[in-house]
Write a protein that holds these residues in place. Structure first.
Motif, PDB file in Angstrom:
ATOM      1  N   VAL A  82     101.115  68.402  39.878  1.00 31.67           N
ATOM      2  CA  VAL A  82     101.976  67.907  38.857  1.00 31.67           C
ATOM      3  C   VAL A  82     101.293  66.732  38.105  1.00 31.67           C
ATOM      4  N   THR A  99     102.916  71.124  35.225  1.00 28.84           N
ATOM      5  CA  THR A  99     102.671  71.782  36.459  1.00 28.84           C
ATOM      6  C   THR A  99     101.606  72.928  36.519  1.00 28.84           C
ATOM      7  N   GLY A 149      99.077  69.328  44.666  1.00 27.96           N
ATOM      8  CA  GLY A 149      99.735  70.601  45.223  1.00 27.96           C
ATOM      9  C   GLY A 149      99.312  70.936  46.641  1.00 27.96           C
TER      10      GLY A 149
END
Length: 282
Positions: A82, A99, A149
């Motif tokens: 993100v 994202t 992530g």
């Protein structure tokens, strides 16, 4: 047990221990005319040691990952990342969360979308900021990390249990197999099958011993990691510079063990006496 002795008549004792996955072993030791030195433990790139309360550790880990991702030039854009895109429009500061989706697509709102597969974050950052600046010349765009992530890779073969292991953008092969290997696992010929079916093999010993970082690659989403059994495991002790246990490759022998793996003899070594022990089990 069968013992072979050669080069007798000195004070050096050399011993070699060979193990194979099939149960056939060879054992040997190196000695000197003086008191034997303690065995030298070998470095292990697979080991980590973190002792913090779980909650605090998780917070520290999150912040550390963001810092590392920001400062590592080759950090790969990773599904689940993100980012925050900030820019100035008509005197107002605009911030948009971006994202990275599982297919590496990133929706940039009014600036379109980008497939960021195989992009580093630095390359992606430059591209996005250029797009915004082209649309709004005096907008002073900036793309920053918010969080990194997570994804899963699958490990199987000579591991304690076949399973999914969580990883992130800077997780290397050694990180995801850490503490999961059986005593018979080979670190010399590890196969990674990518999500597209492409297969490559890696040698973690070369990464650890010789600094060949390409042999310890970043893992990627959808990777399957297959660990095989070693063919021969050899232990050499005594008056060599690097005593320890080594997994020999096909075609390697005594000379490789002593001079490549063991890094040669110490000044105290007496090479007029060598002892090799081969132990057959089963």
């Amino acid at each position: 047990m069968r013992t072979n002795r050669f080069l007798r008549g000195g004070f050096l004792l050399v011993t070699f221990i060979f193990f194979t996955a099939s149960g056939f072993s060879q054992t040997g030791f190196l000695g000197s005319s003086s008191q034997p030195q303690p065995n030298v433990s070998q470095p292990n790139v697979l080991q980590t040691n973190i002792s913090q309360p779980l909650v605090e550790q998780a917070a520290v880990q999150k912040n550390t990952r963001v810092i590392l991702a920001t400062t590592t030039k080759d950090y790969p854009v990773t599904p689940g990342d993100v980012y925050i895109l900030s820019y100035n429009q008509a005197g107002q500061n605009i911030s948009i969360p971006l994202t990275v989706n599982s297919d590496y697509s990133v929706n940039l709102a009014l600036f379109g979308s980008i497939n960021a597969e195989n992009f580093t974050f630095m390359r992606f950052k430059q591209l996005v900021e250029t797009k915004v600046k082209s649309a709004y010349p005096d907008s002073f765009p900036s793309l920053m990390f918010k969080s990194t992530g997570l994804f899963n890779v699958y490990i199987k073969g000579e591991v304690k249990r076949s399973k999914l292991v969580s990883a992130w953008g800077l997780s290397r092969l050694s990180n995801v197999i850490d503490k999961n290997l059986t005593p018979y696992a080979s670190i010399r010929n590890i196969e990674i099958i990518a999500s597209n079916g492409k297969s490559n093999k890696y040698d973690l010993f070369s990464a650890d011993r010789y600094g060949k970082i390409e042999e310890n690659p970043y893992v990627k989403p959808g990777d399957t990691i297959i660990i095989g059994k070693y063919e021969r495991k050899v232990t050499v002790n005594g008056e060599v510079k690097r005593a320890g246990s080594y997994q020999l490759l096909h075609g390697e022998g005594l000379h490789d063990l002593l001079y490549n793996y063991g890094d040669g003899f110490t000044p105290r070594a007496d090479i007029t006496r060598v002892e090799i022990k081969r132990i057959a089990t089963g």
